[in-house]
Design a protein around this motif. Structure first.
Motif, PDB file in Angstrom:
ATOM      1  N   THR A 192       1.876 -19.698  40.669  1.00 44.25           N
ATOM      2  CA  THR A 192       1.098 -18.771  41.526  1.00 44.25           C
ATOM      3  C   THR A 192       0.979 -19.305  42.954  1.00 44.25           C
ATOM      4  N   LEU A 193       0.833 -20.626  43.106  1.00 45.63           N
ATOM      5  CA  LEU A 193       0.713 -21.186  44.471  1.00 45.63           C
ATOM      6  C   LEU A 193       2.032 -21.033  45.220  1.00 45.63           C
ATOM      7  N   ARG A 194       3.137 -21.217  44.534  1.00 42.60           N
ATOM      8  CA  ARG A 194       4.444 -21.019  45.182  1.00 42.60           C
ATOM      9  C   ARG A 194       4.604 -19.555  45.610  1.00 42.60           C
ATOM     10  N   GLN A 195       4.070 -18.656  44.791  1.00 38.97           N
ATOM     11  CA  GLN A 195       4.186 -17.228  45.156  1.00 38.97           C
ATOM     12  C   GLN A 195       3.496 -16.902  46.479  1.00 38.97           C
ATOM     13  N   VAL A 196       2.473 -17.700  46.861  1.00 38.44           N
ATOM     14  CA  VAL A 196       1.807 -17.418  48.146  1.00 38.44           C
ATOM     15  C   VAL A 196       2.291 -18.398  49.227  1.00 38.44           C
ATOM     16  N   GLY A 197       3.430 -19.023  49.001  1.00 35.98           N
ATOM     17  CA  GLY A 197       4.090 -19.807  50.049  1.00 35.98           C
ATOM     18  C   GLY A 197       3.625 -21.250  50.183  1.00 35.98           C
ATOM     19  N   ILE A 198       2.932 -21.758  49.175  1.00 32.59           N
ATOM     20  CA  ILE A 198       2.450 -23.151  49.244  1.00 32.59           C
ATOM     21  C   ILE A 198       3.537 -24.094  48.724  1.00 32.59           C
ATOM     22  N   SER A 238      -4.672 -12.898  29.872  1.00 32.20           N
ATOM     23  CA  SER A 238      -3.730 -13.917  30.352  1.00 32.20           C
ATOM     24  C   SER A 238      -2.300 -13.399  30.369  1.00 32.20           C
ATOM     25  N   SER A 239      -1.927 -12.507  29.441  1.00 32.22           N
ATOM     26  CA  SER A 239      -0.536 -12.020  29.508  1.00 32.22           C
ATOM     27  C   SER A 239      -0.304 -11.179  30.765  1.00 32.22           C
ATOM     28  N   ARG A 240      -1.392 -10.617  31.313  1.00 32.72           N
ATOM     29  CA  ARG A 240      -1.278  -9.891  32.588  1.00 32.72           C
ATOM     30  C   ARG A 240      -0.828 -10.868  33.697  1.00 32.72           C
ATOM     31  N   VAL A 241      -1.341 -12.102  33.676  1.00 32.37           N
ATOM     32  CA  VAL A 241      -0.931 -13.102  34.681  1.00 32.37           C
ATOM     33  C   VAL A 241       0.502 -13.572  34.391  1.00 32.37           C
ATOM     34  N   LEU A 242       0.821 -13.714  33.110  1.00 30.66           N
ATOM     35  CA  LEU A 242       2.185 -14.143  32.756  1.00 30.66           C
ATOM     36  C   LEU A 242       3.207 -13.102  33.238  1.00 30.66           C
ATOM     37  N   ARG A 243       2.798 -11.847  33.200  1.00 35.39           N
ATOM     38  CA  ARG A 243       3.659 -10.773  33.743  1.00 35.39           C
ATOM     39  C   ARG A 243       3.828 -10.991  35.250  1.00 35.39           C
ATOM     40  N   HIS A 244       2.712 -11.255  35.936  1.00 32.74           N
ATOM     41  CA  HIS A 244       2.721 -11.428  37.400  1.00 32.74           C
ATOM     42  C   HIS A 244       3.632 -12.594  37.824  1.00 32.74           C
ATOM     43  N   ILE A 245       3.657 -13.661  37.001  1.00 31.16           N
ATOM     44  CA  ILE A 245       4.508 -14.793  37.407  1.00 31.16           C
ATOM     45  C   ILE A 245       5.933 -14.674  36.846  1.00 31.16           C
ATOM     46  N   GLY A 246       6.184 -13.614  36.095  1.00 32.18           N
ATOM     47  CA  GLY A 246       7.568 -13.296  35.749  1.00 32.18           C
ATOM     48  C   GLY A 246       8.087 -13.844  34.432  1.00 32.18           C
ATOM     49  N   ILE A 247       7.192 -14.190  33.485  1.00 30.29           N
ATOM     50  CA  ILE A 247       7.720 -14.725  32.216  1.00 30.29           C
ATOM     51  C   ILE A 247       7.372 -13.847  31.006  1.00 30.29           C
ATOM     52  N   ALA A 286     -10.027 -18.300  21.681  1.00 30.27           N
ATOM     53  CA  ALA A 286      -8.628 -18.385  22.133  1.00 30.27           C
ATOM     54  C   ALA A 286      -8.534 -18.133  23.643  1.00 30.27           C
ATOM     55  N   GLN A 287      -9.413 -18.802  24.393  1.00 28.54           N
ATOM     56  CA  GLN A 287      -9.455 -18.540  25.831  1.00 28.54           C
ATOM     57  C   GLN A 287      -9.266 -19.796  26.692  1.00 28.54           C
ATOM     58  N   GLY A 288      -9.009 -20.957  26.081  1.00 26.74           N
ATOM     59  CA  GLY A 288      -8.872 -22.188  26.882  1.00 26.74           C
ATOM     60  C   GLY A 288      -7.683 -22.113  27.824  1.00 26.74           C
ATOM     61  N   ALA A 289      -6.510 -21.894  27.268  1.00 23.66           N
ATOM     62  CA  ALA A 289      -5.316 -21.795  28.120  1.00 23.66           C
ATOM     63  C   ALA A 289      -5.373 -20.507  28.938  1.00 23.66           C
ATOM     64  N   ALA A 290      -5.898 -19.461  28.325  1.00 23.95           N
ATOM     65  CA  ALA A 290      -5.974 -18.164  29.017  1.00 23.95           C
ATOM     66  C   ALA A 290      -6.787 -18.276  30.303  1.00 23.95           C
ATOM     67  N   THR A 291      -7.948 -18.940  30.224  1.00 27.89           N
ATOM     68  CA  THR A 291      -8.774 -19.062  31.436  1.00 27.89           C
ATOM     69  C   THR A 291      -8.121 -20.005  32.452  1.00 27.89           C
ATOM     70  N   SER A 292      -7.354 -20.992  31.971  1.00 26.35           N
ATOM     71  CA  SER A 292      -6.618 -21.865  32.908  1.00 26.35           C
ATOM     72  C   SER A 292      -5.600 -21.033  33.693  1.00 26.35           C
ATOM     73  N   ILE A 293      -4.970 -20.107  32.982  1.00 25.74           N
ATOM     74  CA  ILE A 293      -3.938 -19.258  33.602  1.00 25.74           C
ATOM     75  C   ILE A 293      -4.593 -18.260  34.568  1.00 25.74           C
ATOM     76  N   GLU A 294      -5.758 -17.734  34.174  1.00 22.94           N
ATOM     77  CA  GLU A 294      -6.516 -16.883  35.112  1.00 22.94           C
ATOM     78  C   GLU A 294      -6.910 -17.685  36.362  1.00 22.94           C
ATOM     79  N   ASP A 295      -7.390 -18.915  36.148  1.00 23.40           N
ATOM     80  CA  ASP A 295      -7.770 -19.783  37.282  1.00 23.40           C
ATOM     81  C   ASP A 295      -6.617 -19.850  38.282  1.00 23.40           C
ATOM     82  N   ALA A 296      -5.409 -20.059  37.747  1.00 23.96           N
ATOM     83  CA  ALA A 296      -4.231 -20.231  38.602  1.00 23.96           C
ATOM     84  C   ALA A 296      -4.029 -19.010  39.497  1.00 23.96           C
TER      85      ALA A 296
END
Ligand code: FAD
Length: 381
Positions: free
Chosen positions: A22-28, A52-61, A302-312
């Motif tokens: 996600t950081l690379r997507q905004v040019g970092i 979280s799968s909504r974010v996985l869609r956004h990052i292209g996987i 089942a939200q530990g990794a999911a919230t990490s991915i949302e954080d990103a």
């Protein structure tokens, strides 16, 4: 042209790799530092709920994962012995606008890793120190090397050193419960099958969650929560082995569908369930925390990794919303946006009441859209 902001991410777990994307997507300009010498395929399943799968869609996987992941029919909650349904929530993609996917944890990690340039991931880099000076962060590693960046993210898990450095030392809470888990070939079940849902079987003082991890149903996974009188705890949580006979004894009397899984299971791992109260702060200057490093929770929702991915996703939006020299404000905005949600999930997950009956609203959890949720301005100090 000005130089892009550079950020060092400590930890190449689910949260660190999602943040790299996600950081690379905004040019970092991102570099990731991971202590492991190589990545091991940890024997476990993982649920990616629509938030979280909504974010996985956004990052292209998303499409890659959908080729192999199992799409459960529902979120199914049953009574441990009779099998009576306490609550069932069918989870078609149309319900929350993104799929509910169950997969092998290794498949998710591989997909996140393959999604970023391999040369930005540095293995065998165990962080041992952090120093902030003159608008730069210097990271020191156990091999004697150092690295410098404009800011750093601690995505270094439940035993986070970055957290210890910026918030201070304390220990995660261990409430005397452990999880057994195993992922194995369905063939070992000798033709027996399980429901095509993610089923949680609720016992009086213990539970077990069972689901397939592959679209072709060739792999089955379970994870439990049982009291552990000896207050057993280990730091090397992912690799510690459990005794399958003790596990079966702990679930004696459970419904035949549960026992058919446990009886087929050849061996298992054992893991101490750790959590932490919400932290007083998520960042210090140019260093911020993400994922289990800042809001570790029990795995019951089942939200530990999911919230990490949302954080990103939210962190990248906050950094994109400020001038590049205003990283500290972006980190405060990230905390103000995310903390109410992660604290709420930590508390419900700790109480282990989610979907245990009743008809409580689930849309705030699964309908959350990390790419569009309003960013919250931090309170003035
Ligand atoms: P981690 O995945 O722990 O990654 C941290 C990384 O940092 C590791 O690679 C580690 O080696 C590295 N690191 C640590 N210290 C250093 C250092 N000093 N220097 C450099 N690198 C370092 N979540 C879900 O969303 N869905 C589920 O279905 C689910 N099921 C679970 C089942 C079990 C049995 C368990 C234990 C957890 C489950 N979780 C689930 C939770 C999920 O696994 C974690 O919340 C998630 O892995 C957190 O990601 P993270 O990136 O914050 O930390």
């Amino acid at each position: 042209m000005t130089k892009p902001l550079s950020i060092a991410i400590v930890g190449a777990g689910m949260g660190g790799l999602a943040a790299a994307a996600t950081l690379r997507q905004v040019g970092i300009d991102v570099q990731v530092y991971e202590q492991a010498r190589q990545f091991a395929r940890i024997g476990a399943g993982i649920q990616m709920l629509p938030n979280s799968s909504r974010v996985l869609r956004h990052i292209g996987i998303e499409q890659k994962l959908r080729k192999t992941a199992f799409e459960p029919y529902s979120h199914l909650n049953r009574v441990w012995d009779t099998g009576e349904v306490k609550r069932e929530l069918p989870m078609p993609e149309s319900l929350f606008g993104a799929p509910f996917l169950c997969m092998h944890r290794g498949d998710l990690h591989e997909a996140l890793l393959a999604n970023i340039p391999q040369e930005i991931v540095h293995l065998n880099k165990k962080l041992v120190g952090l120093d902030q000076r003159n608008g730069k962060v210097t990271l020191s590693f156990a091999d004697g090397t150092t690295a410098q960046a404009d800011a750093a993210i601690g995505a270094d898990g439940v035993h986070s050193l970055v957290r210890e450095i910026i918030v201070g030392p304390d220990a995660p809470i261990h409430k005397g419960r452990i999880a057994y888990r195993a992922v194995f070939d369905t063939k070992l079940m000798g033709g027996k099958t399980i429901a095509p849902s993610r089923a949680k079987w609720w016992g009086p003082d213990r539970h077990i969650v069972i689901y397939y991890t592959r679209a072709d149903r060739s792999e089955v996974y379970f994870v439990t929560s049982v009291p552990e009188p000896a207050n057993w705890i280990t730091k090397e949580s992912w690799s510690a082995k459990g005794d399958v006979k003790e596990l079966r004894a702990a679930y004696e009397g459970f419904h035949p569908e549960v026992m058919s899984v446990l009886n087929a299971c050849p061996d298992c791992h054992k893991w101490a369930i750790l959590e932490r109260e919400p932290l007083p702060k998520w960042s210090d200057g140019r260093v911020a925390l993400l994922g289990d490093a800042c809001h570790p929770m029990t795995p019951y929702m089942a939200q530990g990794a999911a919230t990490s991915i949302e954080d990103a996703a939210v962190l990248a939006r906050c950094l994109a919303a400020v001038e590049s020299d205003d990283v500290e404000r972006a980190f405060k905005m990230y905390e103000a946006t995310r903390k109410p949600r992660t604290s709420r999930i930590q508390a419900i997950s700790s109480a282990n009441t989610w979907m245990s009956g009743g008809e409580e609203d689930t849309s705030w959890l699964y309908g959350y859209d990390a790419m569009n949720v309003p960013l919250v301005e931090p309170a003035r100090q």
